[in-house]
Enzyme design. Structure first.
Site, short mmCIF file in Angstrom:
data_model
loop_
_atom_site.label_atom_id
_atom_site.label_comp_id
_atom_site.label_asym_id
_atom_site.label_seq_id
_atom_site.Cartn_x
_atom_site.Cartn_y
_atom_site.Cartn_z
N HIS A 163 0.77 -1.20 0.00
CA HIS A 163 0.00 -0.08 -0.06
C HIS A 163 0.93 1.21 -0.15
CE1 HIS A 163 -3.39 -2.81 1.05
NE2 HIS A 163 -2.27 -3.27 2.00
N SER A 284 14.72 21.49 -16.37
CA SER A 284 13.48 22.39 -16.45
C SER A 284 14.00 23.79 -17.14
CB SER A 284 12.78 22.57 -15.26
OG SER A 284 11.97 23.74 -15.34
N LYS A 290 15.93 21.58 -11.06
CA LYS A 290 15.29 20.51 -11.47
C LYS A 290 16.20 19.43 -12.21
CE LYS A 290 11.54 19.44 -11.49
NZ LYS A 290 10.04 19.76 -11.45
N GLU A 297 9.88 8.31 -17.26
CA GLU A 297 8.54 8.71 -17.20
C GLU A 297 7.89 8.54 -18.63
OE1 GLU A 297 7.71 12.91 -15.13
OE2 GLU A 297 9.71 12.79 -16.00
#
Ligand code: ARG
Length: 466
Positions: A163, A284, A290, A297
């Site tokens: 979980h 970024s 970043k 992804e």
């Protein structure tokens, strides 16, 4: 075909009285995407011509002329000088027309005893077979990288989750072996698909077979197929193998997307479990701090297109009457995109996997939070003669106390622990260590470092015999 027909270029133009509508020509053509089958189309034609020579339909000289002509065309295509024509519809007619242009009358004999229907069915099977072999190679490379990671990090402790809540300590090596196992099933699904597709439809002709004395076993053997397919109608219409590959591909992508999700979490500032080298990330344009895990992804995102292609192919085949229908031409773009996507995503992972490094201290710190060794305390109490349900209750209370004190179980004093059970003694601290916890799970499939190493050795041997 007579030259005064309106559409003399079309090999099938004989019965037509007006040229194909310009839009229809473009709409029905597949050459813009099926030209990638050229290599397998030429190999299939060479096998077919060789067989026609063997049974006496073509002379030895004619066979040689055809083979030389086809090889010259192959060289042109490889060199990028071949002129593809949409008017010639598909890869098959483009190559056949080029052959006839090159060698004359003999070129027109190549199509004796076959149809584009068995030809395309053969081509795609040959193509998919080669691609499965290439994909299997990259998959194996990725699996070997996981084995190396697992071996190197067999003792590296991290929190295991259920979980997404801290559950029990595991090792990073064990986690890598879980990924490995998913890929092992993927590998066997690819091999399964390969062995089922490896039958030769050549000779099924348009749908019913052919009246020429062909030798289907011979062409099957020349092309490395296990045997000829057994029913001509099924041979030309079957695209199960495309669906099977897309299905195996969907599972591969599902697995890679799960790895990706974990890598994305693990590279976040909040987890900070692994370091992904800069070359697999981008920055970024606005936020200078970043470093984004773009490769995982994108892999995660590309899962959608493969799943979509699987549904396209299933829907394409649904309700098609026997035998070949033009619908089947729509098998190619989804199939090709499945293959291209798998190739890129597996490569991305096979390249990236060896470079990933766990941040051991952070993982350790995380494993020390969240009461990961609570089950170990319960098991300890059971060993002291307490029933598991009672032990569960005692540990639950200890955890609640720990939360109140803002301390892990291992940070409580012996006296504090003994409030919950007098059975707890000094030896509990051994049990509550992360190392003690993982070492205790020492059976096949368990997270103990010894078991991880054994699993790595076992799987290495399995891969070596592939
Ligand atoms: N381009 C066609 C395809 O991909 C080849 C087979 C055409 N056969 C036919 N009867 N029109 O399916």
């Amino acid at each position: 075909m007579s030259e005064n027909k309106p559409d003399a270029i079309k090999p099938w133009g004989g019965r037509f009285t007006e040229p194909t509508d310009a839009f229809v020509e473009r709409f029905t053509a597949s050459v813009t995407f099926d030209q990638r089958l050229y290599h397998h189309d030429i190999n299939g034609s060479i096998a077919h011509a060789t067989m026609l020579g063997k049974v006496g339909i073509l002379t030895a000289n004619e066979v040689q002329e055809i083979i030389d002509g086809l090889e010259a065309i192959r060289a042109e295509i490889v060199a990028g000088t071949f002129q593809w024509s949409v008017a010639l519809e598909d890869v098959h007619m483009n190559i056949e027309a080029a052959l006839t242009k090159r060698i004359g009358l003999t070129g027109k004999k190549l199509h004796t005893g076959r149809s584009r229907n068995d030809q395309v069915a053969t081509d795609i099977r040959l193509y998919v077979r080669d691609e499965i072999d290439a994909l299997s190679g990259t998959l194996t490379r990725l699996q070997l990288a996981l084995l190396d990671q697992a071996e190197r990090e067999a003792d590296t402790v991290m929190p295991g989750f259920t979980h997404l809540q801290t559950a029990q300590p595991i090792t990073f090596g064990h986690h890598m072996m879980a990924w490995y196992e998913m890929l092992e099933r993927d590998y066997s699904r690819l091999q399964d698909c390969r062995s089922r597709l490896n039958y030769s439809p050549l000779g099924a002709a348009a749908l019913a077979g052919t009246s020429y004395p062909i030798e289907r076993e011979y062409t099957a053997q020349l092309l490395g197929f296990t045997a000829p397919t057994r029913n001509s109608l099924d041979s030309v219409s079957d695209r199960d193998f495309a669906i099977e590959l897309a299905s195996a591909g969907s599972l591969i992508m599902t697995h890679l997307s799960r790895f990706s999700e974990e890598l994305v979490l693990w590279t976040s500032a909040q987890f900070d479990f692994v370091d992904l080298p800069d070359r697999f990330c981008t920055g970024s344009s606005i936020m200078p701090q970043k470093k984004n895990p773009d490769v995982p992804e994108l892999v995660r995102g590309k899962t959608g297109r493969v799943n979509g292609h699987l549904v396209s192919l299933l829907t394409l085949m649904k309700s098609q009457p026997l035998a070949y229908n033009k619908d089947n031409q729509e098998d190619k773009e989804p199939l090709f995109d499945v293959i291209d996507t798998l190739r890129d995503c597996l490569k991305a992972y096979a390249d990236m996997m060896p470079a990933i490094r766990p941040k051991k201290e952070n993982m350790r710190k995380a494993a020390l939070q969240g009461y990961a060794t609570a089950t170990d305390l319960a098991d300890y109490l059971v060993r002291k003669g307490i029933a598991f349900r009672d032990a569960h209750e005692i540990v639950g209370k200890s955890v609640a106390f720990g939360i109140e004190q803002n301390k892990d179980l291992s940070e409580l004093t012996l006296e504090q622990l003994q409030q919950f059970s007098p059975e707890i003694s000094e030896d509990i601290f051994e049990v509550l260590t992360l190392e003690g916890s993982v070492q205790a799970r020492n059976h096949i499939g368990g997270t103990a470092p010894e078991q991880v190493r054994a699993a790595v050795a076992n799987r290495r041997a399995a891969i070596a015999s592939r």
